[in-house]
Design an enzyme around this catalytic site. Sequence first.
Site, PDB file in Angstrom:
ATOM      1  N   SER A   1       8.432  32.876 -23.809  1.00  0.00           N
ATOM      2  CA  SER A   1       9.892  32.937 -23.788  1.00  0.00           C
ATOM      3  C   SER A   1      10.409  33.188 -22.372  1.00  0.00           C
ATOM      4  O   SER A   1      11.570  32.924 -22.083  1.00  0.00           O
ATOM      5  CB  SER A   1      10.399  34.029 -24.736  1.00  0.00           C
ATOM      6  OG  SER A   1       9.867  35.280 -24.359  1.00  0.00           O
ATOM      7  N   HIS A   2       9.549  33.699 -21.473  1.00  0.00           N
ATOM      8  CA  HIS A   2       9.980  33.973 -20.103  1.00  0.00           C
ATOM      9  C   HIS A   2       9.196  33.157 -19.073  1.00  0.00           C
ATOM     10  O   HIS A   2       9.156  33.494 -17.903  1.00  0.00           O
ATOM     11  CB  HIS A   2       9.908  35.475 -19.808  1.00  0.00           C
ATOM     12  CG  HIS A   2      10.974  36.201 -20.563  1.00  0.00           C
ATOM     13  ND1 HIS A   2      10.889  36.433 -21.911  1.00  0.00           N
ATOM     14  CD2 HIS A   2      12.182  36.673 -20.180  1.00  0.00           C
ATOM     15  CE1 HIS A   2      11.981  37.035 -22.333  1.00  0.00           C
ATOM     16  NE2 HIS A   2      12.791  37.187 -21.307  1.00  0.00           N
TER      17      HIS A   2
ATOM     18  N   ASP B   1      13.649  34.890 -27.774  1.00  0.00           N
ATOM     19  CA  ASP B   1      12.825  34.585 -28.942  1.00  0.00           C
ATOM     20  C   ASP B   1      13.677  34.031 -30.074  1.00  0.00           C
ATOM     21  O   ASP B   1      13.242  33.149 -30.819  1.00  0.00           O
ATOM     22  CB  ASP B   1      12.092  35.846 -29.423  1.00  0.00           C
ATOM     23  CG  ASP B   1      10.781  36.013 -28.686  1.00  0.00           C
ATOM     24  OD1 ASP B   1      10.288  35.012 -28.144  1.00  0.00           O
ATOM     25  OD2 ASP B   1      10.274  37.142 -28.631  1.00  0.00           O
TER      26      ASP B   1
HETATM   27  P1  NDP Z   1       7.862  42.320 -28.059  1.00  0.00           P
HETATM   28  O1  NDP Z   1       8.554  42.919 -29.215  1.00  0.00           O
HETATM   29  O2  NDP Z   1       7.129  41.041 -28.233  1.00  0.00           O
HETATM   30  O3  NDP Z   1       6.876  43.430 -27.480  1.00  0.00           O
HETATM   31  C1  NDP Z   1       6.187  43.126 -26.345  1.00  0.00           C
HETATM   32  C2  NDP Z   1       5.375  44.322 -25.876  1.00  0.00           C
HETATM   33  O4  NDP Z   1       4.722  44.987 -26.963  1.00  0.00           O
HETATM   34  C3  NDP Z   1       4.296  43.816 -24.974  1.00  0.00           C
HETATM   35  O5  NDP Z   1       3.990  44.788 -24.028  1.00  0.00           O
HETATM   36  C4  NDP Z   1       3.162  43.581 -25.978  1.00  0.00           C
HETATM   37  O6  NDP Z   1       1.888  43.506 -25.357  1.00  0.00           O
HETATM   38  C5  NDP Z   1       3.306  44.768 -26.875  1.00  0.00           C
HETATM   39  N1  NDP Z   1       2.806  44.524 -28.229  1.00  0.00           N
HETATM   40  C6  NDP Z   1       3.229  43.575 -29.087  1.00  0.00           C
HETATM   41  N2  NDP Z   1       2.544  43.645 -30.242  1.00  0.00           N
HETATM   42  C7  NDP Z   1       1.670  44.679 -30.108  1.00  0.00           C
HETATM   43  C8  NDP Z   1       0.677  45.256 -30.963  1.00  0.00           C
HETATM   44  N3  NDP Z   1       0.457  44.783 -32.178  1.00  0.00           N
HETATM   45  N4  NDP Z   1      -0.052  46.293 -30.483  1.00  0.00           N
HETATM   46  C9  NDP Z   1       0.183  46.778 -29.239  1.00  0.00           C
HETATM   47  N5  NDP Z   1       1.097  46.264 -28.387  1.00  0.00           N
HETATM   48  C10 NDP Z   1       1.838  45.233 -28.815  1.00  0.00           C
HETATM   49  O7  NDP Z   1       8.836  42.142 -26.801  1.00  0.00           O
HETATM   50  P2  NDP Z   1      10.329  41.625 -26.769  1.00  0.00           P
HETATM   51  O8  NDP Z   1      10.412  40.392 -27.584  1.00  0.00           O
HETATM   52  O9  NDP Z   1      11.265  42.724 -27.046  1.00  0.00           O
HETATM   53  O10 NDP Z   1      10.472  41.244 -25.207  1.00  0.00           O
HETATM   54  C11 NDP Z   1       9.747  40.147 -24.701  1.00  0.00           C
HETATM   55  C12 NDP Z   1      10.043  39.990 -23.231  1.00  0.00           C
HETATM   56  O11 NDP Z   1      11.419  39.759 -23.046  1.00  0.00           O
HETATM   57  C13 NDP Z   1       9.703  41.181 -22.337  1.00  0.00           C
HETATM   58  O12 NDP Z   1       8.799  40.735 -21.352  1.00  0.00           O
HETATM   59  C14 NDP Z   1      11.028  41.584 -21.704  1.00  0.00           C
HETATM   60  O13 NDP Z   1      10.946  41.959 -20.337  1.00  0.00           O
HETATM   61  C15 NDP Z   1      11.790  40.314 -21.802  1.00  0.00           C
HETATM   62  N6  NDP Z   1      13.231  40.561 -21.761  1.00  0.00           N
HETATM   63  C16 NDP Z   1      13.850  40.449 -20.559  1.00  0.00           C
HETATM   64  C17 NDP Z   1      15.183  40.711 -20.454  1.00  0.00           C
HETATM   65  C18 NDP Z   1      15.851  40.672 -19.129  1.00  0.00           C
HETATM   66  O14 NDP Z   1      16.862  41.325 -18.950  1.00  0.00           O
HETATM   67  N7  NDP Z   1      15.373  39.949 -18.155  1.00  0.00           N
HETATM   68  C19 NDP Z   1      15.997  41.065 -21.628  1.00  0.00           C
HETATM   69  C20 NDP Z   1      15.232  41.238 -22.818  1.00  0.00           C
HETATM   70  C21 NDP Z   1      13.882  40.963 -22.886  1.00  0.00           C
HETATM   71  P3  NDP Z   1       1.192  42.040 -25.175  1.00  0.00           P
HETATM   72  O15 NDP Z   1       2.037  41.323 -24.166  1.00  0.00           O
HETATM   73  O16 NDP Z   1      -0.182  42.301 -24.735  1.00  0.00           O
HETATM   74  O17 NDP Z   1       1.276  41.383 -26.541  1.00  0.00           O
END
Ligand code: NDP
Length: 336
Positions: free
Chosen positions: A49-50, A190
């Site tokens: 997504s990013h 997402d």
């Molecule tokens: P998620 O809900 O997908 O959570 C992601 C984080 O949780 C990651 O660190 C991931 O690690 C970890 N994680 C997910 N599942 C598990 C699990 N089962 N056990 C342990 N750890 C887990 O993230 P979001 O959808 O909320 O956000 C996604 C991205 O969007 C982020 O990178 C965020 O920076 C970005 N974003 C940016 C914004 C901006 O202002 N620029 C605004 C909002 C979001 P892993 O990666 O290893 O799966």
Amino acid sequence: MQPEATVRLPEENIRELVVKFFLAHHLNQPQAESMANMLTAAQRDGSLSHGLQRLPGTLDTMAHPHFNKQAEPVAERITSVFTRVDAQNGFSCLAVERGLPNLTESAREFGVGILAIRNGFHSTALWPLVEKAASLGVAVMSMNPTHSYVVPTGGSKALLGTNPMAFAWPRPNKRPYVFDFATSAAARADIAMRKNAGQQIPVGWGVDKDGQATTDPAAVLAGAMLPFGSHKGSAISTMIELLAGPMIGGRTSRDCMQFDQGADAAPCHGELFIAFSPELISGPEAMQSAENLFSGFNEQEARLPGDRRYAIRDVSAREGIPVSTSLLNRILALIP
Ligand code: NDP
């Protein structure tokens, strides 16, 4: 549904493609390279997504009347522990890259470092830069407001941003522990991806424009999103608004939305980074104690955040980074 056709490309080719895209649209070289680092890292690690799918939308951001394609941010050390960087209305990641050396130095020398970014257009993931800081031996957290898409718990109107927060902890001879997520129930990107794929979203991610719960991503994008964890997520999101908004002289998410003037650009705001040196604060035993904690995860086969990305990174290094051919063709068509 047929799986999407993909090609695998070497990391360097993807970075070059992104730099070429930005230079063709007259962004200066330092910003082009900084954005290429961020988008390539996300694509490489499966943070799709990013990743490259963000590239076409950067054209809307660069078309914002206040966007500065020639920004050359300079880090200003305000006190021994506090550095400020004005992103000069360019992409924020270059300002962060330029402030990180001061941030990590302050933490290593004084135990703590603060980095405040102002006036940066920002739509990238947070983890690449906190992971980079933690690779230099400091623990670091990062947060920022976005656009006001999220209803505070108990309210009915979008006020808060999707306000992401990331944290990284350094690990001796291992990749850092890193988490990074939005404080909305899901990241807006997402929801948009599910809409484009014709998929539904889970209940609890958002409401339609009448405030009714819905699983239709289009209705949520036109309505409002919900915070994660009800009142808890709402309060953490409010903290992020305060610390990375008023405290550092930046905008709140509602102010960012007004600044956008309907341009559909990335939000232009501040970002806060706080770094700590666990070793300076409590000695080398801090690192061992942390490792004991992480062992507790391994013992019960609970994965650590970051592990999925690191595993995908290893596959990308061996086999190349997967990119959907339709996205690749779309990007190539946007390079004049
Ligand atoms: P998620 O809900 O997908 O959570 C992601 C984080 O949780 C990651 O660190 C991931 O690690 C970890 N994680 C997910 N599942 C598990 C699990 N089962 N056990 C342990 N750890 C887990 O993230 P979001 O959808 O909320 O956000 C996604 C991205 O969007 C982020 O990178 C965020 O920076 C970005 N974003 C940016 C914004 C901006 O202002 N620029 C605004 C909002 C979001 P892993 O990666 O290893 O799966």
